[in-house]
Design a protein around this motif. Structure first.
Motif, PDB file in Angstrom:
ATOM      1  N   ILE A  17       0.839  -1.202   0.000  1.00 33.15           N
ATOM      2  CA  ILE A  17       0.000   0.000   0.000  1.00 33.15           C
ATOM      3  C   ILE A  17       0.872   1.248   0.000  1.00 33.15           C
ATOM      4  O   ILE A  17       0.634   2.176  -0.786  1.00 33.15           O
ATOM      5  CB  ILE A  17      -0.951   0.001   1.217  1.00 33.15           C
ATOM      6  N   LYS A  18       1.871   1.266   0.836  1.00 33.30           N
ATOM      7  CA  LYS A  18       2.768   2.426   0.926  1.00 33.30           C
ATOM      8  C   LYS A  18       3.465   2.682  -0.412  1.00 33.30           C
ATOM      9  O   LYS A  18       3.524   3.804  -0.893  1.00 33.30           O
ATOM     10  CB  LYS A  18       3.803   2.208   2.030  1.00 33.30           C
ATOM     11  N   GLN A  19       3.978   1.622  -1.015  1.00 31.18           N
ATOM     12  CA  GLN A  19       4.687   1.766  -2.290  1.00 31.18           C
ATOM     13  C   GLN A  19       3.750   2.230  -3.400  1.00 31.18           C
ATOM     14  O   GLN A  19       4.115   3.089  -4.203  1.00 31.18           O
ATOM     15  CB  GLN A  19       5.361   0.449  -2.677  1.00 31.18           C
ATOM     16  N   ILE A  20       2.549   1.666  -3.450  1.00 37.34           N
ATOM     17  CA  ILE A  20       1.596   2.067  -4.488  1.00 37.34           C
ATOM     18  C   ILE A  20       1.200   3.527  -4.313  1.00 37.34           C
ATOM     19  O   ILE A  20       1.104   4.269  -5.291  1.00 37.34           O
ATOM     20  CB  ILE A  20       0.352   1.153  -4.488  1.00 37.34           C
ATOM     21  N   LYS A  21       0.970   3.947  -3.077  1.00 38.53           N
ATOM     22  CA  LYS A  21       0.619   5.348  -2.827  1.00 38.53           C
ATOM     23  C   LYS A  21       1.720   6.285  -3.308  1.00 38.53           C
ATOM     24  O   LYS A  21       1.448   7.314  -3.928  1.00 38.53           O
ATOM     25  CB  LYS A  21       0.341   5.577  -1.340  1.00 38.53           C
ATOM     26  N   GLU A  22       2.971   5.926  -3.048  1.00 36.50           N
ATOM     27  CA  GLU A  22       4.100   6.747  -3.495  1.00 36.50           C
ATOM     28  C   GLU A  22       4.178   6.777  -5.019  1.00 36.50           C
ATOM     29  O   GLU A  22       4.367   7.838  -5.616  1.00 36.50           O
ATOM     30  CB  GLU A  22       5.407   6.223  -2.904  1.00 36.50           C
ATOM     31  N   LEU A  23       4.051   5.618  -5.651  1.00 29.96           N
ATOM     32  CA  LEU A  23       4.116   5.553  -7.110  1.00 29.96           C
ATOM     33  C   LEU A  23       2.968   6.326  -7.750  1.00 29.96           C
ATOM     34  O   LEU A  23       3.163   7.030  -8.738  1.00 29.96           O
ATOM     35  CB  LEU A  23       4.095   4.091  -7.572  1.00 29.96           C
ATOM     36  N   ASN A  26       3.631  10.046  -7.468  1.00 25.94           N
ATOM     37  CA  ASN A  26       4.675  10.451  -8.418  1.00 25.94           C
ATOM     38  C   ASN A  26       4.151  10.488  -9.856  1.00 25.94           C
ATOM     39  O   ASN A  26       4.673  11.219 -10.692  1.00 25.94           O
ATOM     40  CB  ASN A  26       5.878   9.508  -8.337  1.00 25.94           C
ATOM     41  N   ASP A  27       3.128   9.693 -10.143  1.00 32.34           N
ATOM     42  CA  ASP A  27       2.544   9.622 -11.488  1.00 32.34           C
ATOM     43  C   ASP A  27       1.299  10.508 -11.598  1.00 32.34           C
ATOM     44  O   ASP A  27       0.602  10.465 -12.613  1.00 32.34           O
ATOM     45  CB  ASP A  27       2.193   8.161 -11.803  1.00 32.34           C
ATOM     46  N   ASP A  28       1.027  11.287 -10.550  1.00 38.38           N
ATOM     47  CA  ASP A  28      -0.127  12.202 -10.499  1.00 38.38           C
ATOM     48  C   ASP A  28      -1.443  11.458 -10.754  1.00 38.38           C
ATOM     49  O   ASP A  28      -2.284  11.889 -11.534  1.00 38.38           O
ATOM     50  CB  ASP A  28       0.050  13.353 -11.485  1.00 38.38           C
ATOM     51  N   ARG A  29      -1.603  10.306 -10.089  1.00 36.91           N
ATOM     52  CA  ARG A  29      -2.814   9.495 -10.194  1.00 36.91           C
ATOM     53  C   ARG A  29      -3.320   9.183  -8.787  1.00 36.91           C
ATOM     54  O   ARG A  29      -2.565   9.220  -7.827  1.00 36.91           O
ATOM     55  CB  ARG A  29      -2.540   8.161 -10.897  1.00 36.91           C
ATOM     56  N   SER A  30      -4.580   8.823  -8.713  1.00 37.69           N
ATOM     57  CA  SER A  30      -5.115   8.359  -7.436  1.00 37.69           C
ATOM     58  C   SER A  30      -4.637   6.926  -7.198  1.00 37.69           C
ATOM     59  O   SER A  30      -4.188   6.232  -8.121  1.00 37.69           O
ATOM     60  CB  SER A  30      -6.642   8.399  -7.444  1.00 37.69           C
ATOM     61  N   PHE A  31      -4.752   6.498  -5.969  1.00 38.61           N
ATOM     62  CA  PHE A  31      -4.401   5.127  -5.592  1.00 38.61           C
ATOM     63  C   PHE A  31      -5.170   4.134  -6.475  1.00 38.61           C
ATOM     64  O   PHE A  31      -4.591   3.211  -7.051  1.00 38.61           O
ATOM     65  CB  PHE A  31      -4.744   4.931  -4.110  1.00 38.61           C
ATOM     66  N   SER A  32      -6.468   4.342  -6.594  1.00 41.35           N
ATOM     67  CA  SER A  32      -7.320   3.459  -7.382  1.00 41.35           C
ATOM     68  C   SER A  32      -6.947   3.479  -8.866  1.00 41.35           C
ATOM     69  O   SER A  32      -6.874   2.427  -9.511  1.00 41.35           O
ATOM     70  CB  SER A  32      -8.779   3.867  -7.201  1.00 41.35           C
ATOM     71  N   GLN A  33      -6.717   4.658  -9.410  1.00 41.27           N
ATOM     72  CA  GLN A  33      -6.331   4.775 -10.822  1.00 41.27           C
ATOM     73  C   GLN A  33      -5.015   4.053 -11.088  1.00 41.27           C
ATOM     74  O   GLN A  33      -4.850   3.401 -12.121  1.00 41.27           O
ATOM     75  CB  GLN A  33      -6.176   6.238 -11.224  1.00 41.27           C
ATOM     76  N   TYR A  34      -4.085   4.165 -10.147  1.00 44.50           N
ATOM     77  CA  TYR A  34      -2.783   3.534 -10.335  1.00 44.50           C
ATOM     78  C   TYR A  34      -2.909   2.014 -10.314  1.00 44.50           C
ATOM     79  O   TYR A  34      -2.350   1.328 -11.170  1.00 44.50           O
ATOM     80  CB  TYR A  34      -1.783   4.013  -9.274  1.00 44.50           C
ATOM     81  N   ILE A  35      -3.670   1.479  -9.370  1.00 47.72           N
ATOM     82  CA  ILE A  35      -3.874   0.029  -9.306  1.00 47.72           C
ATOM     83  C   ILE A  35      -4.563  -0.457 -10.579  1.00 47.72           C
ATOM     84  O   ILE A  35      -4.179  -1.488 -11.146  1.00 47.72           O
ATOM     85  CB  ILE A  35      -4.682  -0.363  -8.058  1.00 47.72           C
ATOM     86  N   ASN A  36      -5.547   0.271 -11.047  1.00 51.75           N
ATOM     87  CA  ASN A  36      -6.243  -0.095 -12.279  1.00 51.75           C
ATOM     88  C   ASN A  36      -5.267  -0.138 -13.462  1.00 51.75           C
ATOM     89  O   ASN A  36      -5.287  -1.086 -14.263  1.00 51.75           O
ATOM     90  CB  ASN A  36      -7.380   0.902 -12.542  1.00 51.75           C
ATOM     91  N   MET A  37      -4.401   0.857 -13.566  1.00 53.69           N
ATOM     92  CA  MET A  37      -3.414   0.912 -14.645  1.00 53.69           C
ATOM     93  C   MET A  37      -2.441  -0.270 -14.555  1.00 53.69           C
ATOM     94  O   MET A  37      -2.156  -0.937 -15.559  1.00 53.69           O
ATOM     95  CB  MET A  37      -2.632   2.232 -14.581  1.00 53.69           C
TER      96      MET A  37
END
Length: 49
Positions: A17-23, A26-37
Motif C-alpha cells: 500500500i505504501k509503495q503504491i501510494k508513493e508511485l 509520483n505519477d499524479d494518479r489516485s491510488f485506485s487509478q494507479y492500481i487499475n493501470m
C-alpha cells in the motif's frame, strides 16, 4: 446506464500500500487509478506471451 467501474474490496500488505501510494503520487494518479493501470498492464503483458 450502468457505471463502467465497480467497487471491490481487497486486502493488501501494508508495504505494498505504501509503495503504491508513493508511485501513484509520483505519477499524479489516485491510488485506485494507479492500481487499475497496473492491473491492465499486467493483463495485457500476460495475454501477449
Amino acid at each position: 446506464m450502468k457505471p463502467l467501474k465497480n467497487k471491490v474490496s481487497i486486502t493488501l500488505d501494508e508495504d505494498i500500500i505504501k509503495q503504491i501510494k508513493e508511485l501513484a503520487e509520483n505519477d499524479d494518479r489516485s491510488f485506485s487509478q494507479y492500481i487499475n493501470m497496473v492491473l491492465k498492464n499486467h493483463i495485457n503483458d500476460t495475454l501477449q506471451k
